[in-house]
Every structure is written in structure tokens, then in C-alpha cells.
Design a protein around this motif. Structure first.
Motif, mmCIF file in Angstrom:
data_model
loop_
_atom_site.group_PDB
_atom_site.id
_atom_site.type_symbol
_atom_site.label_atom_id
_atom_site.label_comp_id
_atom_site.label_asym_id
_atom_site.label_seq_id
_atom_site.Cartn_x
_atom_site.Cartn_y
_atom_site.Cartn_z
ATOM 1 N N ILE A 157 0.917 -1.306 -0.049
ATOM 2 C CA ILE A 157 -0.027 0.113 0.033
ATOM 3 C C ILE A 157 0.939 1.197 0.115
ATOM 4 N N VAL A 210 -3.611 6.625 8.656
ATOM 5 C CA VAL A 210 -4.173 5.736 7.667
ATOM 6 C C VAL A 210 -3.001 4.633 7.285
ATOM 7 N N ALA A 252 -3.142 0.593 8.328
ATOM 8 C CA ALA A 252 -2.836 -0.464 7.411
ATOM 9 C C ALA A 252 -1.732 -1.481 7.653
ATOM 10 N N SER A 289 -0.177 -5.311 6.633
ATOM 11 C CA SER A 289 0.235 -4.760 5.261
ATOM 12 C C SER A 289 1.519 -4.134 5.209
ATOM 13 N N VAL A 328 3.454 -1.130 3.942
ATOM 14 C CA VAL A 328 3.008 0.347 3.554
ATOM 15 C C VAL A 328 4.226 1.305 3.456
ATOM 16 N N GLY A 362 -7.476 2.476 6.805
ATOM 17 C CA GLY A 362 -6.394 1.594 6.637
ATOM 18 C C GLY A 362 -6.597 0.325 6.706
ATOM 19 N N ARG A 363 -7.799 -0.390 7.546
ATOM 20 C CA ARG A 363 -8.155 -1.784 7.353
ATOM 21 C C ARG A 363 -8.608 -2.053 5.873
ATOM 22 N N TYR A 364 -9.259 -1.008 5.410
ATOM 23 C CA TYR A 364 -10.111 -1.171 3.967
ATOM 24 C C TYR A 364 -8.826 -1.583 2.913
ATOM 25 N N ALA A 365 -7.789 -0.541 3.004
ATOM 26 C CA ALA A 365 -6.925 -0.683 1.960
ATOM 27 C C ALA A 365 -5.873 -2.075 2.421
ATOM 28 N N ALA A 366 -5.821 -2.492 3.578
ATOM 29 C CA ALA A 366 -5.096 -4.037 3.831
ATOM 30 C C ALA A 366 -6.004 -5.070 3.319
ATOM 31 N N ASP A 424 -5.381 -5.167 -0.197
ATOM 32 C CA ASP A 424 -3.896 -5.539 -0.504
ATOM 33 C C ASP A 424 -3.669 -6.894 -0.269
#
Length: 216
Positions: free
Chosen positions: A2, A26, A30, A35, A37, A190-194, A197
């Protein structure tokens, strides 16, 4: 991986410096979700910047594409004198800048060329989160997300108009202006992006987050 793009500040927390700002929050969320980052930002080439990089590392946030700007000081929130050693006074500002020119106020914005170079260097990313993007630099991010086949998340400033030229499959939302709400949004993003990912589809990632978020 990310990539989070945005402004970051140094904030004292006891005898340490923590990264502050929505982009940093964020990225930290993540990273805590597992993830890798990378933060793309601009900070000063000064003791506060050194302390900020250590704070990013402690938070699990990588920063190989974070720019050090010798002509500007790092943005500092609150009184960080005990956590940043040494802090240059006015007489030392020229030395921090590396020349005879005075050090300017913090500059956290990135140029399109900076972002393009950073994203070409990082290359292997699945998600790009850009926080409070300048309209001048957003097209560079959109292009990079396209050739990198990455999911794009755009977080606009409170009250800012919806950005132009963003692909239909991008997640676009306005940041709240309440401090507690900002922290909650940063965690969710952050959790959404992780989740993306890790291979989750955007719709599935949103559904899972909503199911895990308390309603009261």
C-alpha cells in the motif's frame, strides 16, 4: 503493498515523536493490519524530520520515498522540545538548511514530479491512498494507479468539491472535520486498504468493515 500519499507532522508523545496527520494514521492502521506500507510525503531535513522518520519506523510505516527538504522545516504539532534533540533555534536555522538561506516554514505539499518518481520507484503496489490531494498532483496519482492496476482511494479535505478525473471504481470520500471522527475514518481506511492488499475485492472489503464496525 500500500502506498499512502499525504502530509505528515511530528507530534511529541512522552519522550518519543509519533507521526501525526490523517495520512500517517491511515498508514499506521494499514501497517497494524499486516500490510507493507510506504508513505510518500515531504518533511524537513532537520532533527524533527529525523525523529519523525524514527516514529514512522516504530509504527511499521516504511518511508523510502519520503522526501527530505533542506529548505523547509518539518511540521511539528505541539511542544516537542523534550522529544526532539536538538531542536534548532533561529540562529541555527541556516545550518539546518545547509547554506546561507534562511529555513522556510514547513512545506508538506508534493509536486507532480515528486509523486511520479516515487510511484515509479515503488512500482509494486496494490492500493494507493492519497489524502487531501492538490488538483495539480491528482492526475499523476490516477495515471500511476492505472498502469499499476492498483485500487485508488482519494480522501478530500473537509468541504472540498469532488475531484475530477478520478476513475469510477475508485473510492472517494471527504474527511470529517471532527477529531474523533477523523481517527475512526483513518482506522477504517487503513483496514480497508489492507483487506484489498490481501486480495479482497473492494465491495467485499467494505462489507467486512461495516460488519465489524459497532453501530452504537
Amino acid at each position: 503493498m500500500i502506498v499512502v500519499i499525504g502530509s505528515v507532522s511530528a507530534r511529541a508523545a512522552g519522550n518519543e515523536v509519533q507521526p501525526a496527520g490523517l495520512a500517517a494514521d491511515v498508514a499506521a492502521a494499514a501497517a497494524s493490519a499486516g500490510s507493507t506500507v510506504q508513505l510518500v510525503a515531504r518533511i524537513g531535513d532537520d532533527p524533527a524530520g529525523d525523529a519523525l522518520l524514527l516514529g514512522l519506523t516504530r509504527a511499521g510505516i516504511r518511508h523510502v520515498a519520503t522526501l527530505r527538504d533542506p529548505a523547509h522545516l518539518t511540521s511539528v504539532i505541539g511542544d516537542a522540545a523534550e522529544a526532539i534533540d536538538p531542536i534548532p533555534d533561529d540562529d541555527e536555522a541556516d545550518d539546518v538548511a545547509g547554506g546561507d538561506e534562511p529555513v522556510a516554514a514547513p512545506r508538506s505539499t508534493l509536486d507532480p514530479e515528486d509523486i511520479g518518481l516515487a510511484l515509479r520507484y515503488l512500482a509494486d503496489f496494490r492500493v494507493i491512498v492519497v489524502v487531501h490531494p492538490d488538483p495539480v498532483v491528482l492526475p499523476e496519482v490516477v495515471v500511476a494507479a492505472s498502469w499499476g492496476n492498483a485500487h485508488l482511494v482519494v480522501v478530500t479535505a473537509p468541504g472540498a468539491p469532488a475531484p475530477d478525473g478520478v476513475p469510477a471504481d475508485a473510492l472517494v470520500l471527504a474527511a470529517p472535520d471532527d477529531g474523533a471522527a477523523v481517527a475512526a475514518v483513518a482506522t477504517l481506511l487503513g483496514r480497508y486498504a489492507a483487506a484489498i492488499d490481501a486480495g479482497e475485492a473492494p465491495a467485499g472489503a467494505i462489507k467486512a468493515l461495516m460488519a465489524a464496525t459497532p453501530t452504537s
